[in-house]
Scaffold this active site. Structure first.
Site: not given
Length: 239
Positions: A9, A14, A147
């Protein structure tokens, strides 16, 4: 001796800041992305300012094939940072089985496959692993049940696996950010974001650099006796 870290990612908020901070600290990087090729190209260009090797790897982590493909592109490795993530908003009864599968694979199954496949290399390097989880993995959130569930599973994996692998010299920890000013909050209105800020004792959102700094710390020798822990970076929210 050269150090190599994998960041999944890496094209996200981030992940990108973590890549910048690690490159600044001399880490060579494997940078995973899926569909954000332009963002990855921009990041690779930016990191060319540092005397480190940067290797982008495209892979779809919504299935096991992508996770296996990613590990086949990696040779020496000293650290893994799993920062890939997506969220699904809405009532639990409105989510499809496909939604459940996607979140489970991206947040839990794929990082487990990646770590399992790279474990021999990590043991040789006495490596470090950091999973970017969430405050919702600790406390849960309405309208983010899927989530919250997969983020909680990440924390259970960190706590249990740390006990299994500690004597091999491998450390694994988790970061649990609160509300971070990244693209994941783009669906919020300004009014909704102000309401969130009012709930946070520090009165503001985190920025990506603050989360990246916590990740860098857990990868460093300064954290050499820390494993199996969840570091909450949330401005005092839900302590």
């Amino acid at each position: 001796m050269a150090k190599f870290a994998l960041i999944t990612g890496a094209s996200g908020g981030i992940g990108r800041k973590t890549a910048e901070l690690l490159a600044r600290n001399g880490w060579n990087l494997y940078l995973h992305y899926y569909i954000n090729k332009k963002e990855m190209d921009d990041l690779v260009k930016e990191l060319s300012n540092y005397p480190v090797e940067v290797i982008p790897i495209q892979a779809d982590l919504t299935g096991a094939a992508g996770a296996n493909q990613l590990t086949e592109s990696i040779f020496g490795i000293d650290a893994v940072v799993h920062a890939s993530g997506v969220s699904k908003w809405g009532l639990f009864q409105d989510h499809s089985e496909s939604d459940m599968d996607d979140l489970w694979n991206i947040h839990v199954k794929s990082p487990m496959i990646i770590i399992q496949k790279l474990l021999e290399k990590l043991i040789r390097a006495r490596g470090k692993i950091v999973i970017v989880s969430s405050i919702w993995g600790q406390t849960g959130a309405a309208c983010e049940v899927l989530y919250s569930t997969v983020k909680g599973a990440q924390l259970s994996f960190v706590k249990s696996f740390s006990k299994e692998i500690a004597r091999n010299g491998v450390r694994i920890n988790a970061i649990a950010p609160g509300a971070v000013n990244t693209g994941m909050l783009n669906s919020f209105t300004e009014e909704e974001l102000e309401d969130v800020k009012e709930d946070i004792p520090m009165g503001r959102l985190a920025n990506s650099e603050e989360i990246a700094s916590a990740i860098r710390f857990l990868l460093s020798d300064e954290a050499s006796y820390i494993t199996g822990q969840v570091l909450a970076v949330n401005g005092g929210w839900y302590t």
